[in-house]
Design a protein around this motif. Structure first.
Motif, PDB file in Angstrom:
ATOM      1  N   HIS A  89      -9.498  14.667  11.447  1.00 21.94           N
ATOM      2  CA  HIS A  89      -9.210  13.234  11.481  1.00 21.94           C
ATOM      3  C   HIS A  89     -10.344  12.451  10.803  1.00 21.94           C
ATOM      4  O   HIS A  89     -10.098  11.582   9.953  1.00 21.94           O
ATOM      5  N   ARG A  90     -11.555  12.757  11.176  1.00 20.31           N
ATOM      6  CA  ARG A  90     -12.707  12.038  10.619  1.00 20.31           C
ATOM      7  C   ARG A  90     -12.806  12.250   9.109  1.00 20.31           C
ATOM      8  O   ARG A  90     -13.081  11.311   8.355  1.00 20.31           O
ATOM      9  N   ASP A  91     -12.544  13.478   8.683  1.00 20.75           N
ATOM     10  CA  ASP A  91     -12.630  13.784   7.253  1.00 20.75           C
ATOM     11  C   ASP A  91     -11.591  12.995   6.457  1.00 20.75           C
ATOM     12  O   ASP A  91     -11.887  12.477   5.372  1.00 20.75           O
ATOM     13  N   LEU A  92     -10.370  12.893   6.983  1.00 21.73           N
ATOM     14  CA  LEU A  92      -9.324  12.183   6.256  1.00 21.73           C
ATOM     15  C   LEU A  92      -9.632  10.691   6.180  1.00 21.73           C
ATOM     16  O   LEU A  92      -9.411  10.062   5.127  1.00 21.73           O
ATOM     17  N   VAL A  93     -10.132  10.111   7.258  1.00 22.15           N
ATOM     18  CA  VAL A  93     -10.472   8.687   7.227  1.00 22.15           C
ATOM     19  C   VAL A  93     -11.554   8.426   6.186  1.00 22.15           C
ATOM     20  O   VAL A  93     -11.458   7.468   5.396  1.00 22.15           O
TER      21      VAL A  93
ATOM     22  N   LEU B 115       0.845  -1.192   0.000  1.00 21.76           N
ATOM     23  CA  LEU B 115       0.000   0.000   0.000  1.00 21.76           C
ATOM     24  C   LEU B 115       0.882   1.245   0.000  1.00 21.76           C
ATOM     25  O   LEU B 115       1.770   1.380   0.840  1.00 21.76           O
ATOM     26  N   ASP B 116       0.637   2.162  -0.916  1.00 20.68           N
ATOM     27  CA  ASP B 116       1.462   3.357  -1.045  1.00 20.68           C
ATOM     28  C   ASP B 116       0.786   4.528  -0.345  1.00 20.68           C
ATOM     29  O   ASP B 116      -0.043   5.223  -0.932  1.00 20.68           O
ATOM     30  N   LEU B 117       1.140   4.724   0.919  1.00 20.59           N
ATOM     31  CA  LEU B 117       0.629   5.844   1.697  1.00 20.59           C
ATOM     32  C   LEU B 117       1.758   6.819   1.966  1.00 20.59           C
ATOM     33  O   LEU B 117       2.900   6.414   2.195  1.00 20.59           O
ATOM     34  N   THR B 118       1.427   8.109   1.974  1.00 22.80           N
ATOM     35  CA  THR B 118       2.402   9.144   2.282  1.00 22.80           C
ATOM     36  C   THR B 118       1.735  10.231   3.124  1.00 22.80           C
ATOM     37  O   THR B 118       0.508  10.263   3.258  1.00 22.80           O
ATOM     38  N   GLY B 119       2.555  11.115   3.675  1.00 27.93           N
ATOM     39  CA  GLY B 119       2.054  12.305   4.363  1.00 27.93           C
ATOM     40  C   GLY B 119       1.054  12.012   5.450  1.00 27.93           C
ATOM     41  O   GLY B 119       1.213  11.095   6.253  1.00 27.93           O
ATOM     42  N   GLU B 120      -0.010  12.815   5.452  1.00 29.14           N
ATOM     43  CA  GLU B 120      -1.028  12.692   6.498  1.00 29.14           C
ATOM     44  C   GLU B 120      -1.691  11.324   6.483  1.00 29.14           C
ATOM     45  O   GLU B 120      -2.074  10.804   7.540  1.00 29.14           O
ATOM     46  N   ARG B 121      -1.821  10.721   5.318  1.00 24.80           N
ATOM     47  CA  ARG B 121      -2.463   9.412   5.226  1.00 24.80           C
ATOM     48  C   ARG B 121      -1.647   8.336   5.929  1.00 24.80           C
ATOM     49  O   ARG B 121      -2.208   7.456   6.592  1.00 24.80           O
ATOM     50  N   LEU B 122      -0.339   8.408   5.810  1.00 24.00           N
ATOM     51  CA  LEU B 122       0.505   7.439   6.509  1.00 24.00           C
ATOM     52  C   LEU B 122       0.548   7.738   7.997  1.00 24.00           C
ATOM     53  O   LEU B 122       0.556   6.819   8.829  1.00 24.00           O
ATOM     54  N   ALA B 123       0.545   9.021   8.365  1.00 20.26           N
ATOM     55  CA  ALA B 123       0.548   9.389   9.781  1.00 20.26           C
ATOM     56  C   ALA B 123      -0.702   8.877  10.482  1.00 20.26           C
ATOM     57  O   ALA B 123      -0.627   8.333  11.590  1.00 20.26           O
ATOM     58  N   ILE B 124      -1.865   9.013   9.838  1.00 23.64           N
ATOM     59  CA  ILE B 124      -3.098   8.588  10.508  1.00 23.64           C
ATOM     60  C   ILE B 124      -3.224   7.069  10.515  1.00 23.64           C
ATOM     61  O   ILE B 124      -3.948   6.503  11.345  1.00 23.64           O
TER      62      ILE B 124
ATOM     63  N   THR C 209     -12.153  10.190   3.534  1.00 28.86           N
ATOM     64  CA  THR C 209     -11.527  10.377   2.228  1.00 28.86           C
ATOM     65  C   THR C 209     -10.733   9.145   1.820  1.00 28.86           C
ATOM     66  O   THR C 209     -10.809   8.672   0.672  1.00 28.86           O
ATOM     67  N   MET C 210      -9.960   8.590   2.767  1.00 27.50           N
ATOM     68  CA  MET C 210      -9.159   7.411   2.463  1.00 27.50           C
ATOM     69  C   MET C 210     -10.029   6.209   2.124  1.00 27.50           C
ATOM     70  O   MET C 210      -9.722   5.433   1.217  1.00 27.50           O
ATOM     71  N   LEU C 211     -11.116   6.037   2.849  1.00 28.13           N
ATOM     72  CA  LEU C 211     -12.035   4.937   2.543  1.00 28.13           C
ATOM     73  C   LEU C 211     -12.544   5.059   1.108  1.00 28.13           C
ATOM     74  O   LEU C 211     -12.529   4.094   0.339  1.00 28.13           O
ATOM     75  N   ALA C 212     -12.960   6.260   0.742  1.00 30.51           N
ATOM     76  CA  ALA C 212     -13.495   6.472  -0.606  1.00 30.51           C
ATOM     77  C   ALA C 212     -12.420   6.252  -1.667  1.00 30.51           C
ATOM     78  O   ALA C 212     -12.698   5.683  -2.736  1.00 30.51           O
ATOM     79  N   GLU C 213     -11.195   6.687  -1.383  1.00 29.86           N
ATOM     80  CA  GLU C 213     -10.105   6.537  -2.352  1.00 29.86           C
ATOM     81  C   GLU C 213      -9.822   5.074  -2.680  1.00 29.86           C
ATOM     82  O   GLU C 213      -9.352   4.757  -3.782  1.00 29.86           O
ATOM     83  N   HIS C 214     -10.105   4.199  -1.735  1.00 28.69           N
ATOM     84  CA  HIS C 214      -9.813   2.781  -1.939  1.00 28.69           C
ATOM     85  C   HIS C 214     -11.075   1.951  -2.180  1.00 28.69           C
ATOM     86  O   HIS C 214     -11.044   0.717  -2.084  1.00 28.69           O
ATOM     87  N   GLY C 215     -12.181   2.648  -2.499  1.00 27.05           N
ATOM     88  CA  GLY C 215     -13.416   1.942  -2.811  1.00 27.05           C
ATOM     89  C   GLY C 215     -14.023   1.229  -1.628  1.00 27.05           C
ATOM     90  O   GLY C 215     -14.712   0.205  -1.794  1.00 27.05           O
ATOM     91  N   LEU C 216     -13.809   1.762  -0.426  1.00 26.95           N
ATOM     92  CA  LEU C 216     -14.295   1.140   0.802  1.00 26.95           C
ATOM     93  C   LEU C 216     -15.357   2.019   1.462  1.00 26.95           C
ATOM     94  O   LEU C 216     -15.470   3.207   1.167  1.00 26.95           O
ATOM     95  N   THR C 217     -16.119   1.430   2.356  1.00 26.65           N
ATOM     96  CA  THR C 217     -17.100   2.174   3.144  1.00 26.65           C
ATOM     97  C   THR C 217     -16.823   1.957   4.630  1.00 26.65           C
ATOM     98  O   THR C 217     -16.162   0.999   5.015  1.00 26.65           O
ATOM     99  N   ALA C 218     -17.363   2.843   5.447  1.00 23.17           N
ATOM    100  CA  ALA C 218     -17.152   2.746   6.889  1.00 23.17           C
ATOM    101  C   ALA C 218     -17.707   1.456   7.464  1.00 23.17           C
ATOM    102  O   ALA C 218     -17.234   0.980   8.507  1.00 23.17           O
TER     103      ALA C 218
END
Length: 326
Positions: free
Chosen positions: A95-99, A75-84, A101-110
């Motif tokens: 924090h909630r917004d980034l999570v 998995l290629d994570l960088t910056g804030e995405r890797l920190a969280i 966003t990351m879920l959507a970027e990878h085609g996932l849901t909460a």
């Protein structure tokens, strides 16, 4: 003639030393015991209190190693995405917004997240969150960044999503190897963390070694990438009102992570490192013990003093403190 069985005598384990005292109105009303280790720049044990070779559950201090595991999975994570991904975040809006966003970027849901629904970890944020009419959510849980990264790594590799927290899952086996490699010792036991993820037990000395190995790792390695992301974006690792954030912001190159049940690990770019656990799990003792450990390592200044302040109140005014005693 019958003989009665004699009771088996056991040798009591040594009592851990006192790391901090609870002082109210000049009277010591309680004590927090535990173990602590400081490593010198060459990785040798410079100072130790208690049993620093016995295994403990590092709790969220294992998160940098778990984040390195998802990187090793591809998995290629960088910056804030890797920190969280290595975070015990406070559940603040960013924090909630980034999570999400990351879920959507990878085609996932909460709904895919298997961490439990929770309120923000930060008390002030939790009050505001509830006042807004919001309820407990999986995204709000402090480990949601880690779980999102784990799911994303599994989706990338085609590994099962439903069983991503099983100890036999390929991702968890990879993380198990990362923990042992970083700590320089075998995992002594495997349990279940509060978020549901597998939890690997190592010694405090092994934990300090692991953090040291991350800051000293070669640039571009998974371990160094995690350390660099955490240090560059500490507010995503913790929050705006958290000691880990203050420490990584104000001590150049420091890598810091706390864990539940009063575990703490810190590493410095010169190879020095520390790890400790307060036996009764009282997180109120974390700050004073960490501050004193940093002082023993030669650090002084406003951030060390700020981390160390743990006042006791009586009638709304300060009447005492929790103070380190080593």
């Amino acid at each position: 003639m019958s003989t009665s069985a004699r009771p088996t005598l056991s040798v009591a384990a040594p009592v851990p030393p006192v790391l901090a005292e609870v002082v109210r109105s000049g009277f010591v009303e309680g004590r927090h015991r535990g173990s602590l280790v400081l490593l010198a720049a060459d990785g040798s044990v410079e100072f130790a209190l208690g049993d620093v070779k016995a295994p403990v559950f590092p709790r969220s201090c294992n998160k940098p190693m778990q984040a390195a595991g998802v990187l090793r999975a591809g998995l290629d994570l960088t910056g804030e995405r890797l920190a969280i991904a290595a975070a015990s975040h406070s559940g603040e809006a960013f924090h909630r917004d980034l999570v999400r966003t990351m879920l959507a970027e990878h085609g996932l849901t909460a709904e895919r997240l298997q961490c439990p629904p929770d309120l923000p970890l930060d008390a002030a944020e939790a009050e505001a969150y509830l006042a807004s009419g919001a309820a407990r959510e999986r995204v709000t849980m402090n480990c949601s960044g880690k779980h999102t990264a784990m799911l994303a790594a599994c989706a990338l590799r085609g590994w099962p999503l439903e069983s991503y927290l099983d100890i036999g899952h390929p991702l968890q086996q990879l993380i198990h190897s990362v923990v042992e490699e970083a700590a320089g010792e075998p995992v002594a036991a495997v349990g279940t963390d509060g978020c549901g993820a597998p939890l690997m037990a190592i010694s405090l000395t092994g934990l300090a070694r692991a953090f040291r190995s991350f800051v000293l790792a070669a640039p571009g390695t998974a371990e160094r990438r995690v350390a660099d992301a955490m240090r560059a974006h500490p507010e995503y690792v913790a929050g705006t009102r958290r000691p880990d954030t203050w420490l990584m912001r104000e001590i150049p190159g420091a890598l810091s992570k706390m864990g539940a049940e009063a575990v703490q690990a810190v590493a410095l770019p010169n190879g020095r490192a520390l790890a400790f656990k307060v036996d009764d799990g009282a997180t109120r003792a974390l700050g004073p013990v960490l501050s004193r450990a940093l002082t023993v390592m030669g650090f002084e200044g406003p951030v060390v003093d700020r981390i160390g302040r743990s006042p006791l109140l009586g009638g709304g005014r300060e009447v005492g403190e929790i103070r380190a005693v080593f």
